[in-house]
Design a protein around this motif. Sequence first.
Motif, PDB file in Angstrom:
ATOM      1  N   GLY A  75     -24.873  24.106  -3.806  1.00 19.09           N
ATOM      2  CA  GLY A  75     -24.506  23.314  -2.638  1.00 19.09           C
ATOM      3  C   GLY A  75     -25.546  22.297  -2.206  1.00 19.09           C
ATOM      4  O   GLY A  75     -25.309  21.546  -1.258  1.00 19.09           O
ATOM      5  N   THR A  76     -26.702  22.257  -2.882  1.00 24.58           N
ATOM      6  CA  THR A  76     -27.713  21.249  -2.556  1.00 24.58           C
ATOM      7  C   THR A  76     -27.158  19.857  -2.815  1.00 24.58           C
ATOM      8  O   THR A  76     -26.558  19.599  -3.862  1.00 24.58           O
ATOM      9  CB  THR A  76     -28.985  21.457  -3.399  1.00 24.58           C
ATOM     10  N   VAL A  77     -27.346  18.951  -1.865  1.00 28.20           N
ATOM     11  CA  VAL A  77     -26.799  17.597  -1.943  1.00 28.20           C
ATOM     12  C   VAL A  77     -27.897  16.631  -2.373  1.00 28.20           C
ATOM     13  O   VAL A  77     -29.012  16.661  -1.841  1.00 28.20           O
ATOM     14  CB  VAL A  77     -26.218  17.162  -0.586  1.00 28.20           C
ATOM     15  N   HIS A  78     -27.570  15.757  -3.334  1.00 32.87           N
ATOM     16  CA  HIS A  78     -28.520  14.771  -3.848  1.00 32.87           C
ATOM     17  C   HIS A  78     -28.022  13.356  -3.548  1.00 32.87           C
ATOM     18  O   HIS A  78     -26.833  13.068  -3.714  1.00 32.87           O
ATOM     19  CB  HIS A  78     -28.701  14.931  -5.359  1.00 32.87           C
ATOM     20  N   ARG A  79     -28.956  12.501  -3.142  1.00 28.73           N
ATOM     21  CA  ARG A  79     -28.647  11.090  -2.870  1.00 28.73           C
ATOM     22  C   ARG A  79     -29.689  10.200  -3.525  1.00 28.73           C
ATOM     23  O   ARG A  79     -30.853  10.586  -3.637  1.00 28.73           O
ATOM     24  CB  ARG A  79     -28.601  10.840  -1.357  1.00 28.73           C
ATOM     25  N   GLU A 114     -13.362  13.424  -8.122  1.00 27.36           N
ATOM     26  CA  GLU A 114     -12.222  14.228  -7.683  1.00 27.36           C
ATOM     27  C   GLU A 114     -12.614  15.113  -6.505  1.00 27.36           C
ATOM     28  O   GLU A 114     -11.854  15.259  -5.542  1.00 27.36           O
ATOM     29  CB  GLU A 114     -11.711  15.080  -8.836  1.00 27.36           C
ATOM     30  N   ASP A 115     -13.820  15.690  -6.577  1.00 28.16           N
ATOM     31  CA  ASP A 115     -14.243  16.646  -5.557  1.00 28.16           C
ATOM     32  C   ASP A 115     -14.997  16.015  -4.386  1.00 28.16           C
ATOM     33  O   ASP A 115     -14.859  16.464  -3.240  1.00 28.16           O
ATOM     34  CB  ASP A 115     -15.132  17.729  -6.183  1.00 28.16           C
ATOM     35  N   LEU A 116     -15.807  14.982  -4.672  1.00 30.38           N
ATOM     36  CA  LEU A 116     -16.657  14.388  -3.635  1.00 30.38           C
ATOM     37  C   LEU A 116     -16.196  12.992  -3.218  1.00 30.38           C
ATOM     38  O   LEU A 116     -16.819  12.374  -2.354  1.00 30.38           O
ATOM     39  CB  LEU A 116     -18.108  14.340  -4.116  1.00 30.38           C
ATOM     40  N   LYS A 117     -15.136  12.521  -3.858  1.00 34.65           N
ATOM     41  CA  LYS A 117     -14.461  11.277  -3.477  1.00 34.65           C
ATOM     42  C   LYS A 117     -15.281  10.029  -3.800  1.00 34.65           C
ATOM     43  O   LYS A 117     -15.769   9.887  -4.906  1.00 34.65           O
ATOM     44  CB  LYS A 117     -14.051  11.310  -1.995  1.00 34.65           C
ATOM     45  N   ARG A 118     -15.493   9.144  -2.824  1.00 32.87           N
ATOM     46  CA  ARG A 118     -16.012   7.802  -3.091  1.00 32.87           C
ATOM     47  C   ARG A 118     -17.542   7.740  -3.006  1.00 32.87           C
ATOM     48  O   ARG A 118     -18.170   8.520  -2.301  1.00 32.87           O
ATOM     49  CB  ARG A 118     -15.396   6.815  -2.100  1.00 32.87           C
ATOM     50  N   LEU A 119     -18.094   6.761  -3.742  1.00 37.53           N
ATOM     51  CA  LEU A 119     -19.540   6.558  -3.776  1.00 37.53           C
ATOM     52  C   LEU A 119     -19.878   5.379  -2.860  1.00 37.53           C
ATOM     53  O   LEU A 119     -19.514   4.233  -3.132  1.00 37.53           O
ATOM     54  CB  LEU A 119     -19.986   6.268  -5.209  1.00 37.53           C
ATOM     55  N   PHE A 120     -20.573   5.679  -1.753  1.00 31.20           N
ATOM     56  CA  PHE A 120     -20.837   4.694  -0.717  1.00 31.20           C
ATOM     57  C   PHE A 120     -22.313   4.277  -0.678  1.00 31.20           C
ATOM     58  O   PHE A 120     -23.183   4.963  -1.216  1.00 31.20           O
ATOM     59  CB  PHE A 120     -20.461   5.252   0.662  1.00 31.20           C
ATOM     60  N   VAL A 121     -22.557   3.179   0.022  1.00 24.75           N
ATOM     61  CA  VAL A 121     -23.909   2.647   0.208  1.00 24.75           C
ATOM     62  C   VAL A 121     -24.174   2.473   1.699  1.00 24.75           C
ATOM     63  O   VAL A 121     -23.326   1.968   2.444  1.00 24.75           O
ATOM     64  CB  VAL A 121     -24.071   1.278  -0.495  1.00 24.75           C
ATOM     65  N   LEU A 140     -29.531   2.050   9.334  1.00 26.04           N
ATOM     66  CA  LEU A 140     -29.349   0.793  10.071  1.00 26.04           C
ATOM     67  C   LEU A 140     -27.873   0.391  10.099  1.00 26.04           C
ATOM     68  O   LEU A 140     -27.358   0.008  11.134  1.00 26.04           O
ATOM     69  CB  LEU A 140     -30.192  -0.313   9.428  1.00 26.04           C
ATOM     70  N   LEU A 141     -27.209   0.478   8.955  1.00 26.60           N
ATOM     71  CA  LEU A 141     -25.771   0.209   8.857  1.00 26.60           C
ATOM     72  C   LEU A 141     -25.180   1.234   7.896  1.00 26.60           C
ATOM     73  O   LEU A 141     -25.643   1.361   6.764  1.00 26.60           O
ATOM     74  CB  LEU A 141     -25.501  -1.209   8.331  1.00 26.60           C
ATOM     75  N   SER A 142     -24.159   1.942   8.339  1.00 27.23           N
ATOM     76  CA  SER A 142     -23.573   2.997   7.519  1.00 27.23           C
ATOM     77  C   SER A 142     -22.323   2.520   6.789  1.00 27.23           C
ATOM     78  O   SER A 142     -21.548   1.711   7.314  1.00 27.23           O
ATOM     79  CB  SER A 142     -23.220   4.200   8.406  1.00 27.23           C
ATOM     80  N   THR A 143     -22.143   2.997   5.562  1.00 28.19           N
ATOM     81  CA  THR A 143     -20.927   2.772   4.766  1.00 28.19           C
ATOM     82  C   THR A 143     -20.612   1.281   4.659  1.00 28.19           C
ATOM     83  O   THR A 143     -19.511   0.834   4.970  1.00 28.19           O
ATOM     84  CB  THR A 143     -19.729   3.537   5.376  1.00 28.19           C
ATOM     85  N   ARG A 180     -24.635   7.535  -1.747  1.00 27.02           N
ATOM     86  CA  ARG A 180     -24.184   8.907  -1.495  1.00 27.02           C
ATOM     87  C   ARG A 180     -22.680   9.026  -1.691  1.00 27.02           C
ATOM     88  O   ARG A 180     -21.950   8.022  -1.663  1.00 27.02           O
ATOM     89  CB  ARG A 180     -24.514   9.304  -0.057  1.00 27.02           C
ATOM     90  N   PHE A 181     -22.228  10.239  -1.877  1.00 21.59           N
ATOM     91  CA  PHE A 181     -20.790  10.487  -1.937  1.00 21.59           C
ATOM     92  C   PHE A 181     -20.223  10.670  -0.533  1.00 21.59           C
ATOM     93  O   PHE A 181     -20.921  11.083   0.404  1.00 21.59           O
ATOM     94  CB  PHE A 181     -20.484  11.729  -2.781  1.00 21.59           C
ATOM     95  N   ASP A 182     -18.942  10.363  -0.417  1.00 25.49           N
ATOM     96  CA  ASP A 182     -18.210  10.501   0.833  1.00 25.49           C
ATOM     97  C   ASP A 182     -18.267  11.945   1.337  1.00 25.49           C
ATOM     98  O   ASP A 182     -18.551  12.213   2.506  1.00 25.49           O
ATOM     99  CB  ASP A 182     -16.753  10.069   0.582  1.00 25.49           C
ATOM    100  N   VAL A 183     -18.008  12.897   0.450  1.00 26.30           N
ATOM    101  CA  VAL A 183     -18.080  14.322   0.762  1.00 26.30           C
ATOM    102  C   VAL A 183     -19.409  14.844   0.216  1.00 26.30           C
ATOM    103  O   VAL A 183     -19.629  14.816  -0.995  1.00 26.30           O
ATOM    104  CB  VAL A 183     -16.914  15.094   0.126  1.00 26.30           C
TER     105      VAL A 183
END
Length: 220
Positions: A75-79, A114-121, A140-143, A180-183
């Motif tokens: 469950g560790t999240v990487h960005r 499929e599991d984490l959906k979209r890749l955002f900046v 500063l500005l999200s998504t 990062r991923f959406d989920v």
Amino acid sequence: MSKRALPLLLSVAMGLSACGGPKPYDPDNPYPGYSYGDPVTIEIPVAPDREGGASSDGLGGLSPNLIPIGDAADGTVHRALAGFPLDAIPPGAQIVEAALIVYVSGIELGAPHEDLKRLFVDLVDFGEAVDAADFTDGVLLSTIGLLSKASGEVVRSTDITIAVVEALDQGLPNADFRIRFDVPTNLDGGADQVFLNGSEDLARSGVTTVLSVTFMEEIR
């Protein structure tokens, strides 16, 4: 509205003539009183001291290798983190457009899209150095950009013009981004990850992370 960005609403870009009547918006001179040269496009490579990653377990730092984005089996999240110096953009330049271009290795773990959906900046500020706090801090500005929403795309890009304008307007020396991923994680007991190709180009693709900026220099 900052004069760095091209006007978004033509209806408000009106001036007054010497006699007080309205003057139609002139697309060749969107900011009367300023003169600009022809558009120039440059590619700014990711800064070696602002490239790396951070994770939800409190780890983070520099890495020019394959940088994981997604979740691990526990469950560790990487960005991923990428910052670019802005000193190649002349003071007062008008930003026409800007894009973040990355290469995502064809190697994937699990089913990340499929599991984490979209890749955002996100536009962030790393401060003096990349560290573990950049996993969540400094937004500063999200998504602001969507890099991908499906597997199979290796070279990916997204328009982040608003982010470059914001960084310049704030007087920041760098434009820093978190990918990062959406989920963050779906806690399914398996890893779901993609890997960003770092500046050492371990993917042997010839494509590494760059910031492409088109601007018009102010003529003084």
